[in-house]
Design a protein around this motif. Structure first.
Motif, PDB file in Angstrom:
ATOM      1  N   VAL A 119       1.165  19.241 -49.180  1.00  0.00           N
ATOM      2  CA  VAL A 119       1.982  20.353 -48.691  1.00  0.00           C
ATOM      3  C   VAL A 119       1.360  21.671 -49.151  1.00  0.00           C
ATOM      4  N   ARG A 120       0.903  22.446 -48.211  1.00  0.00           N
ATOM      5  CA  ARG A 120       0.308  23.741 -48.535  1.00  0.00           C
ATOM      6  C   ARG A 120       1.095  24.848 -47.848  1.00  0.00           C
ATOM      7  N   ALA A 121       1.472  25.838 -48.608  1.00  0.00           N
ATOM      8  CA  ALA A 121       2.215  26.977 -48.075  1.00  0.00           C
ATOM      9  C   ALA A 121       1.255  28.103 -47.711  1.00  0.00           C
ATOM     10  N   PHE A 122       1.746  29.031 -46.918  1.00  0.00           N
ATOM     11  CA  PHE A 122       1.014  30.270 -46.657  1.00  0.00           C
ATOM     12  C   PHE A 122       1.963  31.436 -46.887  1.00  0.00           C
ATOM     13  N   GLY A 123       1.404  32.612 -47.009  1.00  0.00           N
ATOM     14  CA  GLY A 123       2.223  33.771 -47.340  1.00  0.00           C
ATOM     15  C   GLY A 123       2.238  34.833 -46.261  1.00  0.00           C
ATOM     16  N   ILE A 124       3.334  35.555 -46.194  1.00  0.00           N
ATOM     17  CA  ILE A 124       3.441  36.779 -45.402  1.00  0.00           C
ATOM     18  C   ILE A 124       3.758  37.904 -46.378  1.00  0.00           C
ATOM     19  N   ARG A 125       2.922  38.924 -46.359  1.00  0.00           N
ATOM     20  CA  ARG A 125       3.106  40.061 -47.259  1.00  0.00           C
ATOM     21  C   ARG A 125       3.629  41.260 -46.458  1.00  0.00           C
ATOM     22  N   SER A 126       4.666  41.881 -46.976  1.00  0.00           N
ATOM     23  CA  SER A 126       5.220  43.091 -46.366  1.00  0.00           C
ATOM     24  C   SER A 126       4.885  44.280 -47.259  1.00  0.00           C
ATOM     25  N   HIS A 127       4.448  45.354 -46.626  1.00  0.00           N
ATOM     26  CA  HIS A 127       3.938  46.522 -47.347  1.00  0.00           C
ATOM     27  C   HIS A 127       4.867  47.722 -47.140  1.00  0.00           C
ATOM     28  N   PHE A 128       5.055  48.486 -48.213  1.00  0.00           N
ATOM     29  CA  PHE A 128       5.951  49.636 -48.195  1.00  0.00           C
ATOM     30  C   PHE A 128       5.276  50.817 -48.894  1.00  0.00           C
ATOM     31  N   SER A 129       5.630  52.018 -48.488  1.00  0.00           N
ATOM     32  CA  SER A 129       5.069  53.190 -49.156  1.00  0.00           C
ATOM     33  C   SER A 129       5.967  54.402 -48.967  1.00  0.00           C
ATOM     34  N   HIS A 130       5.785  55.341 -49.871  1.00  0.00           N
ATOM     35  CA  HIS A 130       6.461  56.646 -49.792  1.00  0.00           C
ATOM     36  C   HIS A 130       5.398  57.683 -50.114  1.00  0.00           C
ATOM     37  N   GLU A 131       4.950  58.393 -49.086  1.00  0.00           N
ATOM     38  CA  GLU A 131       3.869  59.348 -49.268  1.00  0.00           C
ATOM     39  C   GLU A 131       4.428  60.665 -49.795  1.00  0.00           C
ATOM     40  N   SER A 132       4.147  60.898 -51.051  1.00  0.00           N
ATOM     41  CA  SER A 132       4.607  62.125 -51.685  1.00  0.00           C
ATOM     42  C   SER A 132       3.592  62.553 -52.723  1.00  0.00           C
ATOM     43  N   MET A 133       3.261  63.831 -52.726  1.00  0.00           N
ATOM     44  CA  MET A 133       2.332  64.359 -53.722  1.00  0.00           C
ATOM     45  C   MET A 133       2.948  64.321 -55.120  1.00  0.00           C
ATOM     46  N   TYR A 134       4.265  64.460 -55.175  1.00  0.00           N
ATOM     47  CA  TYR A 134       4.936  64.569 -56.460  1.00  0.00           C
ATOM     48  C   TYR A 134       5.520  63.240 -56.949  1.00  0.00           C
ATOM     49  N   ASN A 135       5.888  62.367 -56.025  1.00  0.00           N
ATOM     50  CA  ASN A 135       6.455  61.066 -56.384  1.00  0.00           C
ATOM     51  C   ASN A 135       5.842  59.965 -55.525  1.00  0.00           C
ATOM     52  N   PRO A 136       4.549  59.678 -55.710  1.00  0.00           N
ATOM     53  CA  PRO A 136       3.909  58.637 -54.887  1.00  0.00           C
ATOM     54  C   PRO A 136       4.494  57.262 -55.197  1.00  0.00           C
ATOM     55  N   PHE A 137       4.536  56.420 -54.189  1.00  0.00           N
ATOM     56  CA  PHE A 137       5.084  55.077 -54.379  1.00  0.00           C
ATOM     57  C   PHE A 137       4.490  54.135 -53.345  1.00  0.00           C
ATOM     58  N   ALA A 138       4.154  52.930 -53.775  1.00  0.00           N
ATOM     59  CA  ALA A 138       3.694  51.883 -52.867  1.00  0.00           C
ATOM     60  C   ALA A 138       4.142  50.540 -53.429  1.00  0.00           C
ATOM     61  N   SER A 139       4.423  49.597 -52.538  1.00  0.00           N
ATOM     62  CA  SER A 139       4.952  48.315 -52.972  1.00  0.00           C
ATOM     63  C   SER A 139       4.534  47.229 -51.988  1.00  0.00           C
ATOM     64  N   GLU A 140       4.497  45.992 -52.470  1.00  0.00           N
ATOM     65  CA  GLU A 140       4.135  44.853 -51.623  1.00  0.00           C
ATOM     66  C   GLU A 140       4.925  43.628 -52.063  1.00  0.00           C
ATOM     67  N   ASN A 141       5.544  42.955 -51.097  1.00  0.00           N
ATOM     68  CA  ASN A 141       6.319  41.753 -51.361  1.00  0.00           C
ATOM     69  C   ASN A 141       5.665  40.541 -50.702  1.00  0.00           C
ATOM     70  N   LEU A 142       5.816  39.389 -51.335  1.00  0.00           N
ATOM     71  CA  LEU A 142       5.232  38.145 -50.828  1.00  0.00           C
ATOM     72  C   LEU A 142       6.328  37.127 -50.569  1.00  0.00           C
ATOM     73  N   SER A 143       6.267  36.490 -49.386  1.00  0.00           N
ATOM     74  CA  SER A 143       7.134  35.368 -49.055  1.00  0.00           C
ATOM     75  C   SER A 143       6.259  34.192 -48.656  1.00  0.00           C
ATOM     76  N   LEU A 144       6.650  32.982 -49.057  1.00  0.00           N
ATOM     77  CA  LEU A 144       5.876  31.772 -48.760  1.00  0.00           C
ATOM     78  C   LEU A 144       6.630  30.895 -47.768  1.00  0.00           C
ATOM     79  N   PHE A 145       5.857  30.259 -46.877  1.00  0.00           N
ATOM     80  CA  PHE A 145       6.415  29.371 -45.863  1.00  0.00           C
ATOM     81  C   PHE A 145       5.671  28.042 -45.856  1.00  0.00           C
ATOM     82  N   VAL A 146       6.385  26.979 -45.488  1.00  0.00           N
ATOM     83  CA  VAL A 146       5.771  25.669 -45.260  1.00  0.00           C
ATOM     84  C   VAL A 146       6.188  25.177 -43.885  1.00  0.00           C
ATOM     85  N   VAL A 147       5.372  24.265 -43.344  1.00  0.00           N
ATOM     86  CA  VAL A 147       5.659  23.685 -42.040  1.00  0.00           C
ATOM     87  C   VAL A 147       6.631  22.522 -42.223  1.00  0.00           C
TER      88      VAL A 147
END
Length: 244
Positions: A119-147
């Motif tokens: 049983v081998r899973a694969f991942g879907i990554r969702s990417h997020f960001s907030h473009e700010s010179m004063y409060n920069p932010f970036a994030s990434e989440n991972l979810s795993l799926f199997v058949v």
């Protein structure tokens, strides 16, 4: 984020038709419905020769055209690269929330997530960001799926694997933090599936303006580790390992 709601028949029907309409063996990102805000991703799956993993996230109710507005439906499929037939699928309405921190993309993760014997899973990554010179932010989440037959079943939902943020005066001076997480399969098992070892590394950075120079100093990495165990249905992600 990914939640466990019933399948949406309409989304599945239209999305599967779009995904299956690709006519080339080369992995191509599924097309977005005309006038719909969304993101797509596609990658060949090394675990199964001739199989492609495709992901489609759309915000059908978005009328502003802005990425930070709305909820995104998610459709993930396995597609036979030769026949373009859909082998298995997963769909979820309002799966990803985009607000002040904008959802801005998907990617497919085909790392060797060997969660069980055969049983081998694969991942879907969702990417997020907030473009700010004063409060920069970036994030990434991972979810795993199997058949599971003709369906894809989520094993792990929204493990935060990357986060960067801080406060700056705009040019140089500020305090920043980068957090990275890695996932490894343990030799121990729970309910037949491998326990997951999640390692977290946090590095803090101080930037200081001295004359014409911007001097940066990183703290030693703060490393921690936690084990996630399969409960018979999924790996439960504690709040501390989600977006903050």
């Amino acid at each position: 984020m990914i939640f466990n709601h019933p399948l949406l028949t309409g989304l599945a029907a239209s999305g599967l038709l779009l995904l299956a309409s690709q006519s080339h063996a080369q992995c191509q990102e599924p097309p977005l419905p005309p006038g719909t805000l969304g993101y797509t991703a596609c990658k060949d799956w090394p675990a199964q020769a001739g199989v492609q993993i495709r992901a489609l996230a759309t915000a059908p109710d978005n009328v502003t055209g802005e990425a930070q507005a709305g909820l995104f439906d998610l459709l993930v499929t396995l597609v036979d690269a030769g026949s373009q037939q859909v082998k298995a699928s997963y769909t979820q309405t309002q799966a990803i929330s985009s607000d002040a921190v904008a959802f801005d993309g998907l990617s497919v993760d085909t790392a060797r997530y060997q969660v069980g014997e055969g049983v081998r899973a694969f991942g879907i990554r969702s990417h997020f960001s907030h473009e700010s010179m004063y409060n920069p932010f970036a994030s990434e989440n991972l979810s795993l799926f199997v058949v599971q037959g003709q369906a894809l079943r989520p094993l792990l939902s929204d493990l935060n694997v990357y986060q960067y943020g801080g406060e700056s005066e705009g040019r140089c001076q500020g305090q920043f933090s980068t957090r990275k997480r890695t996932l490894a399969m343990a030799t121990t098992r729970s309910h037949g599936f491998a326990d997951l070892i999640v390692k977290t590394s946090v590095v803090k950075r101080q930037a200081t303006q001295r004359g014409d120079q911007c001097l940066e100093k990183n703290s030693p990495p703060q490393v921690s580790q936690v084990t996630l165990r399969y409960d018979g249905q999924r790996y439960v992600v504690p709040q501390g390992l989600r977006d903050e």
